[in-house]
Design an enzyme around this catalytic site. Sequence first.
Site, PDB file in Angstrom:
ATOM      1  N   ASP A   1       0.856  -1.192   0.000  1.00  0.00           N
ATOM      2  CA  ASP A   1       0.000   0.000   0.000  1.00  0.00           C
ATOM      3  C   ASP A   1       0.893   1.244   0.000  1.00  0.00           C
ATOM      4  O   ASP A   1       2.121   1.147   0.136  1.00  0.00           O
ATOM      5  CB  ASP A   1      -0.886  -0.066   1.256  1.00  0.00           C
ATOM      6  CG  ASP A   1      -1.934   1.023   1.297  1.00  0.00           C
ATOM      7  OD1 ASP A   1      -2.274   1.573   0.237  1.00  0.00           O
ATOM      8  OD2 ASP A   1      -2.418   1.329   2.413  1.00  0.00           O
TER       9      ASP A   1
ATOM     10  N   GLU B   1       2.447   5.084  -3.988  1.00  0.00           N
ATOM     11  CA  GLU B   1       2.428   6.086  -5.081  1.00  0.00           C
ATOM     12  C   GLU B   1       3.779   6.755  -5.260  1.00  0.00           C
ATOM     13  O   GLU B   1       4.097   7.110  -6.405  1.00  0.00           O
ATOM     14  CB  GLU B   1       1.333   7.125  -4.801  1.00  0.00           C
ATOM     15  CG  GLU B   1      -0.067   6.573  -4.841  1.00  0.00           C
ATOM     16  CD  GLU B   1      -0.408   5.652  -3.665  1.00  0.00           C
ATOM     17  OE1 GLU B   1       0.169   5.852  -2.577  1.00  0.00           O
ATOM     18  OE2 GLU B   1      -1.212   4.726  -3.832  1.00  0.00           O
TER      19      GLU B   1
ATOM     20  N   ASP C   1      -9.149   4.159  -1.491  1.00  0.00           N
ATOM     21  CA  ASP C   1     -10.013   4.593  -0.388  1.00  0.00           C
ATOM     22  C   ASP C   1     -11.328   5.184  -0.879  1.00  0.00           C
ATOM     23  O   ASP C   1     -11.560   6.402  -0.804  1.00  0.00           O
ATOM     24  CB  ASP C   1      -9.254   5.588   0.482  1.00  0.00           C
ATOM     25  CG  ASP C   1      -8.036   4.929   1.126  1.00  0.00           C
ATOM     26  OD1 ASP C   1      -7.993   3.686   1.203  1.00  0.00           O
ATOM     27  OD2 ASP C   1      -7.130   5.668   1.546  1.00  0.00           O
TER      28      ASP C   1
HETATM   29  C1  GLC Z   1      -4.574   3.369   3.143  1.00  0.00           C
HETATM   30  C2  GLC Z   1      -5.171   2.204   2.371  1.00  0.00           C
HETATM   31  C3  GLC Z   1      -6.191   1.506   3.227  1.00  0.00           C
HETATM   32  C4  GLC Z   1      -5.536   1.059   4.527  1.00  0.00           C
HETATM   33  C5  GLC Z   1      -4.901   2.237   5.236  1.00  0.00           C
HETATM   34  C6  GLC Z   1      -4.092   1.812   6.449  1.00  0.00           C
HETATM   35  O1  GLC Z   1      -5.510   4.353   3.360  1.00  0.00           O
HETATM   36  O2  GLC Z   1      -5.722   2.622   1.155  1.00  0.00           O
HETATM   37  O3  GLC Z   1      -6.752   0.424   2.558  1.00  0.00           O
HETATM   38  O4  GLC Z   1      -6.483   0.471   5.342  1.00  0.00           O
HETATM   39  O5  GLC Z   1      -4.028   2.926   4.361  1.00  0.00           O
HETATM   40  O6  GLC Z   1      -3.091   0.937   6.091  1.00  0.00           O
END
Ligand code: GLC
Length: 817
Positions: free
Chosen positions: A413, A416, A496
Amino acid sequence: MSYRFSSARRLSCALIATTALTLCAGSAFAASVDHYTLTKNGVTLEISAPRADIIRVRAGDPALPEDASWAVSQAVRAQHVPLNVTEAADAVTVSTGEASVKIDPNTLAVSVYDKAGHVVLADAKGAALQFDPDHLGQGFRLRKAMPVDAHYFGLGDKTGPLDRRNEAFTNWNTDNFGFGVATDPLYKSIPFVLGVDEKGQSFGFFMDNTWRSTFDFGKTEPDALDINVQGGGVDYYVMTGATPADIVQDYTYLTGKPPLTPEWALGFQQSHWSYMTQAEAKGIADRLRADKIPSDAIWLDIDYQDKLRPFTVNKETFPDLPKLVSDLKAENMHLVVITDLHIAAAPNAGYAPYDDGMKKDIFVHKADGSTFVGPVWPGDAVFPDFSRVAARDWWGEQYKDFVRMGVSGFWNDMNEPSVFNTPTKTMPLDNIHRIEEPGFATRNATHAEMHNVFGMLNTEATYDGVLKLNPDQRPFVMTRASYAGGQKFAATWTGDNSSSWAHLQLSVSQLVNLGLSGFAYAGDDIGGFAGDQPSPELLTRWIEVGAFNPIFRDHYQKDKPAQEVWVNGPDQEAIRRQYIDERYRLMPYIYSLADENSRTGLPLMRPVFMAYPKVVAGGDHLGGTDGYFMLGADLLVAPPTTWESPAAYKVTLPGSGWYDYWSGEKLASDSTMETPKLDRLPVFVRPGSIIPKQPLTQSTGETPVGPLTLDIYPGDDCHGFIYQDDGISFAYKAGHFLRQSFTCKITKSGLSVDFAAREGDYKPWWTGVTLLIHGQAAAAKASLKGKALNADFDASAHTLRIDLPDQAKAATVTIQP
Ligand code: GLC
């Protein structure tokens, strides 16, 4: 062999004497070459073709860009089909035999034609190619003509309608928490466009450039696709294949196909930011099993880590992670854990990834040469420089402990990369990455060049690293950011989103466009990530739709009320279970689509126009099909256009003879009225489908008990197939799989169902097969090799049920009145 000329030397016979075919006649000549280069006013343009139906165009001012790519492999780029070149004073024609390119030697405007001579993609009138359009010393602008009847798709999971026409988008990977239905840019940059015109003619356009770019599909200038790229050189491909399905396959020929997924990743998955303790995570799995909600994976978000530091475990809250893995395994449940790329900048804290990474100089540098530090979840953090093979190898090794303890999947995650407290939400554009990559010149590159490809290289490192640690098991990686070709390394989700009807609606166009853009394994946060708790109806509807999406994961934000299947009481749970059950019954069909995808690149979730390009003639909304989607070639899902409204609505199908999936009933015409009912998601079956289904299981790891069912929906072009293997290893590559196709024919006297001989040596779980033939008006007799089979007619369901032993070899079942 190549040929190159500048306007000063044009039409020189002497110059072409070294080419294979030479012809000098008056003021024109023809030659056969493997690439063709032209220079005008200092700009160089090159045409080549990796395949006869795919044209590659490169251009630079003054020099061509480096022939290197993060998306298209060297092997593909090294292929050059012979080009026939014909020069005249006002036009140069370069032809592969399948496609041709006309270049205006004065303006360098390029038009691509198909074999029949129809324009596939032409430059717009006026300036077609400009370098440094913003006078910032770099970048370029291209303008392509947009015929009035053309519609545009792709670019990954951009917001907005399915059709990109009249919209404009920026390709710049961006962490956009709680994005709206029109927010742009989002997490991924996939500069691939699929064009389809109202005659059903399609083309593909892939701009292989990692820099920030904008694609304006006639929003500013009607009838021109205006592409602005902020750096690098021109390097694009035009795919001229005839149908949308051809183009998607061509695009994955260029950028690669997703590897066959582990089967469990097609099951239902439960996630939350975060299950805070080992007991809580185990409790969720136990509840899923106790409530008989079929499921395959539990996800751990950032809070399982010590101080939110990647590759650590909080020993107080997760005292025995290996035990959690084995406890879950005992329940046929897999564990996926998050491993973000931001390594905590924690010197002298005994945090090995930082200490070791610093020692080996793994992290991205600032312009002044020092290591870049920026805040993310763990506070100050450093970022591996994934453009170096050494950094990717180093990253892969970090998974050692998790792989050893049996964690099944990894979640990349924030890649980017997201950096907090900066106006740009990411690292400074003048940060320095080091390109040390086979096929590239070794050099420094700015973050501006590397930003859009950074997340994909993160997933490449994860995929390769996990594979190396456990070579017998298919890795599963989930990513938020990526670039074209990232489908080779990871599944993805749309980031998100929010708990709203509008976001549920948006998920359809996002997932369909991701599939068209190579990412066949895509999902969204079921129920919505951000925002208020979804209403019971919204969560139920979302689960219904998710049951037909490629990736099916319920995930939601911290501090939000619970969003698991059982919230809102037993009545809602019963509806939700019914849909999750159905997904598991359909697993043979869905897994067979995964096999097809790994061989062809065709997505699991598809727009209706993929098989029925004629709907494109239905205007902006594709004849109303832009809110529908197909799972494979056979199932069409038609959600309510206004989800929360009780008003009846009309579903228009792309032809007649379709069946209602739930009742099996054949529809009287090509449309039907639907009155929204919470427990009914309208799903229809293509006439001519043969759909393999299995008895219900609680996970993909559980062996089904009972026969394989082939649901047969007679109609034209009646076919289907099944693919099976062990679901987890690479044994299928050594022939340990099973693939079998089926066809059915409506004969003068009845129906015949043909089993083709089976490929592969995988032993199936079934010993018997049930044929369930839909749309039957009367009882009939069935036989196999002259022997009668039992055939039960159900008058109310209009089905004929025939039971027979498993058929590994070619066989025909004959059905007659
Ligand atoms: C980001 C991700 C989300 C995750 C969060 C905490 O917002 O997109 O899916 O739960 O980070 O890791």
